[in-house]
Design an enzyme around this catalytic site. Structure first.
Site, PDB file in Angstrom:
ATOM      1  N   GLU A 120      -4.959   4.366   6.018  1.00 46.59           N
ATOM      2  CA  GLU A 120      -4.696   4.123   4.588  1.00 46.59           C
ATOM      3  C   GLU A 120      -5.080   5.310   3.691  1.00 46.59           C
ATOM      4  O   GLU A 120      -4.368   5.614   2.748  1.00 46.59           O
ATOM      5  CB  GLU A 120      -5.458   2.863   4.164  1.00 46.59           C
ATOM      6  CG  GLU A 120      -5.061   2.372   2.793  1.00 46.59           C
ATOM      7  CD  GLU A 120      -5.866   1.155   2.364  1.00 46.59           C
ATOM      8  OE1 GLU A 120      -5.693   0.083   2.960  1.00 46.59           O
ATOM      9  OE2 GLU A 120      -6.650   1.284   1.418  1.00 46.59           O
TER      10      GLU A 120
ATOM     11  N   ARG B  66       0.834  -1.222   0.000  1.00 43.45           N
ATOM     12  CA  ARG B  66       0.000   0.000   0.000  1.00 43.45           C
ATOM     13  C   ARG B  66       0.865   1.267   0.000  1.00 43.45           C
ATOM     14  O   ARG B  66       0.576   2.245   0.693  1.00 43.45           O
ATOM     15  CB  ARG B  66      -0.910   0.038   1.233  1.00 43.45           C
ATOM     16  CG  ARG B  66      -1.962  -0.995   1.295  1.00 43.45           C
ATOM     17  CD  ARG B  66      -2.938  -0.956   0.119  1.00 43.45           C
ATOM     18  NE  ARG B  66      -3.735  -2.146   0.194  1.00 43.45           N
ATOM     19  CZ  ARG B  66      -3.327  -3.333  -0.279  1.00 43.45           C
ATOM     20  NH1 ARG B  66      -2.180  -3.434  -0.925  1.00 43.45           N
ATOM     21  NH2 ARG B  66      -4.072  -4.399  -0.157  1.00 43.45           N
TER      22      ARG B  66
ATOM     23  N   SER C 265     -10.906  -0.078   3.582  1.00 42.52           N
ATOM     24  CA  SER C 265     -10.118  -0.261   4.808  1.00 42.52           C
ATOM     25  C   SER C 265      -9.592   1.085   5.290  1.00 42.52           C
ATOM     26  O   SER C 265      -8.955   1.802   4.517  1.00 42.52           O
ATOM     27  CB  SER C 265      -8.917  -1.173   4.541  1.00 42.52           C
ATOM     28  OG  SER C 265      -9.375  -2.408   4.051  1.00 42.52           O
TER      29      SER C 265
HETATM   30  C1  LIG Z   1     -15.504   0.087  -0.640  1.00 39.53           C
HETATM   31  C2  LIG Z   1     -14.036   0.324  -0.912  1.00 39.53           C
HETATM   32  C3  LIG Z   1     -13.199  -0.764  -1.059  1.00 39.53           C
HETATM   33  C4  LIG Z   1     -11.833  -0.569  -1.327  1.00 39.53           C
HETATM   34  N1  LIG Z   1     -11.030  -1.671  -1.477  1.00 39.53           N
HETATM   35  C5  LIG Z   1      -9.712  -1.506  -1.728  1.00 39.53           C
HETATM   36  C6  LIG Z   1      -8.865  -2.637  -1.891  1.00 39.53           C
HETATM   37  O1  LIG Z   1      -9.306  -3.791  -1.835  1.00 39.53           O
HETATM   38  N2  LIG Z   1      -7.552  -2.421  -2.117  1.00 39.53           N
HETATM   39  C7  LIG Z   1      -7.028  -1.160  -2.211  1.00 39.53           C
HETATM   40  O2  LIG Z   1      -5.827  -1.036  -2.434  1.00 39.53           O
HETATM   41  N3  LIG Z   1      -7.819  -0.063  -2.077  1.00 39.53           N
HETATM   42  C8  LIG Z   1      -9.135  -0.208  -1.838  1.00 39.53           C
HETATM   43  N4  LIG Z   1      -9.929   0.899  -1.667  1.00 39.53           N
HETATM   44  C9  LIG Z   1      -9.337   2.242  -1.729  1.00 39.53           C
HETATM   45  C10 LIG Z   1      -9.469   2.929  -3.109  1.00 39.53           C
HETATM   46  O3  LIG Z   1     -10.533   2.390  -3.834  1.00 39.53           O
HETATM   47  C11 LIG Z   1      -8.201   2.826  -3.942  1.00 39.53           C
HETATM   48  O4  LIG Z   1      -7.121   3.369  -3.238  1.00 39.53           O
HETATM   49  C12 LIG Z   1      -8.342   3.555  -5.279  1.00 39.53           C
HETATM   50  O5  LIG Z   1      -7.247   3.289  -6.089  1.00 39.53           O
HETATM   51  C13 LIG Z   1      -8.482   5.068  -5.140  1.00 39.53           C
HETATM   52  O6  LIG Z   1      -8.800   5.574  -6.421  1.00 39.53           O
HETATM   53  P1  LIG Z   1      -9.519   6.952  -6.617  1.00 39.53           P
HETATM   54  O7  LIG Z   1      -9.543   7.248  -8.087  1.00 39.53           O
HETATM   55  O8  LIG Z   1     -10.833   6.956  -5.945  1.00 39.53           O
HETATM   56  O9  LIG Z   1      -8.494   7.941  -5.899  1.00 39.53           O
HETATM   57  P2  LIG Z   1      -8.812   9.246  -5.017  1.00 39.53           P
HETATM   58  O10 LIG Z   1      -9.459   8.823  -3.758  1.00 39.53           O
HETATM   59  O11 LIG Z   1      -9.511  10.269  -5.823  1.00 39.53           O
HETATM   60  O12 LIG Z   1      -7.332   9.746  -4.710  1.00 39.53           O
HETATM   61  C14 LIG Z   1      -6.468   8.994  -3.876  1.00 39.53           C
HETATM   62  C15 LIG Z   1      -5.078   9.619  -3.931  1.00 39.53           C
HETATM   63  O13 LIG Z   1      -4.537   9.463  -5.238  1.00 39.53           O
HETATM   64  C16 LIG Z   1      -4.222  10.741  -5.807  1.00 39.53           C
HETATM   65  N5  LIG Z   1      -4.541  10.665  -7.224  1.00 39.53           N
HETATM   66  C17 LIG Z   1      -5.699  10.206  -7.771  1.00 39.53           C
HETATM   67  N6  LIG Z   1      -5.593  10.219  -9.108  1.00 39.53           N
HETATM   68  C18 LIG Z   1      -4.363  10.718  -9.409  1.00 39.53           C
HETATM   69  C19 LIG Z   1      -3.668  10.995 -10.630  1.00 39.53           C
HETATM   70  N7  LIG Z   1      -4.205  10.724 -11.822  1.00 39.53           N
HETATM   71  N8  LIG Z   1      -2.417  11.519 -10.546  1.00 39.53           N
HETATM   72  C20 LIG Z   1      -1.839  11.751  -9.350  1.00 39.53           C
HETATM   73  N9  LIG Z   1      -2.444  11.534  -8.179  1.00 39.53           N
HETATM   74  C21 LIG Z   1      -3.694  11.009  -8.205  1.00 39.53           C
HETATM   75  C22 LIG Z   1      -5.063  11.742  -5.054  1.00 39.53           C
HETATM   76  O14 LIG Z   1      -4.473  13.043  -5.081  1.00 39.53           O
HETATM   77  C23 LIG Z   1      -5.080  11.128  -3.676  1.00 39.53           C
HETATM   78  O15 LIG Z   1      -3.875  11.467  -3.022  1.00 39.53           O
HETATM   79  C24 LIG Z   1     -11.308   0.741  -1.415  1.00 39.53           C
HETATM   80  C25 LIG Z   1     -12.165   1.842  -1.257  1.00 39.53           C
HETATM   81  C26 LIG Z   1     -13.518   1.635  -1.006  1.00 39.53           C
HETATM   82  C27 LIG Z   1     -14.432   2.821  -0.853  1.00 39.53           C
END
Ligand SMILES: Cc1cc2nc3c(=O)[nH]c(=O)nc-3n(C[C@H](O)[C@H](O)[C@H](O)COP(=O)(O)OP(=O)(O)OC[C@H]3O[C@@H](n4cnc5c(N)ncnc54)[C@H](O)[C@@H]3O)c2cc1C
Length: 366
Positions: A353, A173, A251
């Site tokens: 996380e 992570r 998480s």
């Molecule tokens: C129900 C649920 C289940 C989940 N299960 C998992 C799991 O099993 N495993 C896991 O690893 N995660 C999990 N997550 C966490 C999450 O889904 C992941 O971390 C996902 O990759 C975040 O993507 P996002 O586009 O929503 O990012 P955001 O929440 O929009 O951003 C997260 C971070 O990434 C940065 N960011 C986003 N896009 C870019 C870009 N293009 N360039 C630079 N920086 C960027 C943002 O600035 C921020 O710092 C879960 C979340 C939820 C709600």
């Protein structure tokens, strides 16, 4: 930095509420906000903020962020870059997806074509561009295994750069994007090297057992995808309308890695029955990874714990849920209580996380 494109209005909006753009559903407004659909436009938006000395925040699907009730004082750039392409290369296929593509449809697309490598990451919310940030992982697989290249704009120079997977500093992570290079790179696309006709990764005990119990002796990619989604659904780890646990960041805490001696100290503190079944995974020389969910439960916090607008998921102790109408402050106070209960009971420090926006989780009072 690329100069703003005068022929193309940036369409920057003011005072845009961010809570509806995040899965947790908390947080105030962005002072300035823009949706960008290509790299040039994104670079222009970044330049606009720089010229005004405004702080910048890059938003994807909002599934891993906790935004403060005060919102964000600068420019929030919502990355909606689209496009997927694939190139065959010496028995492998390199799939390149723009950062604004939704992650799970990309997994479905690859699984349907028989391209192995990301099937266990089915059902994870968010967009492609965020997957390298925390090296998204689940059920025994993470993106570090397949990321071939991350294309970015280096915000310190404005230059387009291409980082090989090996240059991303991936760990559990974690990556350079989350540590030394926080906020430095705007990811425009990610390329994954996948295996056409490859076998699915069945390494995680719960996944292996469930497939076996379903009578699937030689499961294919689709079987693994379907099983992972079914397992996740049972834990409310896919977002579904009507699910009381749907507003979360998944998480809230990472699984802690401890010195082997400290892990044994934890084991000695619990009942014999729990000690015998304590989840513990090797994590390097003399290091052991424990389950944060298990520690939270053994610290006396069970599923559904909490009164009012914030509590633990009724299906997974690792998810903190906005039950409706919660504030970021309430979420953070509840999360600190969970962290402190585990620390008081076991002397184990849980690390959160998600990314905190305009908020200091660790530094604030508990
Ligand atoms: C129900 C649920 C289940 C989940 N299960 C998992 C799991 O099993 N495993 C896991 O690893 N995660 C999990 N997550 C966490 C999450 O889904 C992941 O971390 C996902 O990759 C975040 O993507 P996002 O586009 O929503 O990012 P955001 O929440 O929009 O951003 C997260 C971070 O990434 C940065 N960011 C986003 N896009 C870019 C870009 N293009 N360039 C630079 N920086 C960027 C943002 O600035 C921020 O710092 C879960 C979340 C939820 C709600």
């Amino acid at each position: 930095m690329t100069a703003p494109d005068v022929d193309r209005p940036l369409a920057i909006q003011s005072d845009v509420p961010l809570a509806p753009l995040c899965t947790l559903g908390v947080g105030g407004a962005a002072r300035h906000y823009v949706v960008t659909r290509d790299a040039t436009h994104a670079a222009s938006a970044v330049a606009w903020a720089r010229e005004r000395s405004l702080p910048l925040f890059l938003l994807g699907g909002g599934s891993n962020v906790v935004i403060s009730d005060e919102g964000h004082p600068g420019l929030v750039v919502h990355l909606d870059l689209r496009g997927v392409s694939a190139v065959e290369e010496g028995g492998t296929v390199v799939v390149t997806a723009a950062s604004g593509e939704e992650w799970d449809p990309l997994v479905a697309h690859c699984v349907a074509r028989g391209w192995a490598g990301i099937e266990c990451l089915s059902g994870i919310p968010g967009r492609v561009g965020a997957t390298p940030i925390q090296n998204v992982g689940a059920y025994g697989q993470d993106v570090a295994e397949t990321v071939e290249r991350v294309d970015c704009i280096d915000l310190t120079t404005g230059a387009a750069v291409s980082l090989a997977g090996a240059e991303c500093g991936f760990a559990y992570r974690d990556s350079r994007f989350k540590r030394a290079d926080t906020g430095r790179f705007l990811i425009t696309s990610v390329s994954f090297r996948l295996r056409p006709g490859g076998s699915p990764a069945v390494r995680y005990a719960e996944l292996e057992r469930t497939l076996r119990e379903s009578g699937l002796a030689a499961p294919g990619l689709t079987d693994v995808r379907d099983t992972v989604i079914a397992l996740r659904r049972r834990k409310s780890m896919v977002i579904e309308r009507g699910d009381e646990n749907r507003r979360s960041v998944g998480s809230f805490f990472m699984n802690p890695t401890l010195a082997a001696d400290d892990a044994e100290r934890v084991r000695a503190q619990v009942e014999a029955r729990d000690a015998a079944t304590m989840p513990a995974f090797p994590a390097g020389p003399d290091r052991v990874k424990l389950s944060a969910a298990w520690l939270i439960e053994r610290a006396g916090l069970t599923r559904g714990h909490g009164e009012g607008a914030v509590g633990l998921s009724t299906r997974h102790t690792l998810a903190i849920v906005n039950r409706g109408g919660a504030t970021a402050r309430q979420v953070v106070e509840f999360a600190r209580m969970v962290r402190d209960r585990v620390h008081d009971r076991f002397r184990v420090a849980l690390r959160p996380e998600p990314v905190f926006v305009n908020l200091d989780f660790e530094g604030g009072p508990s």
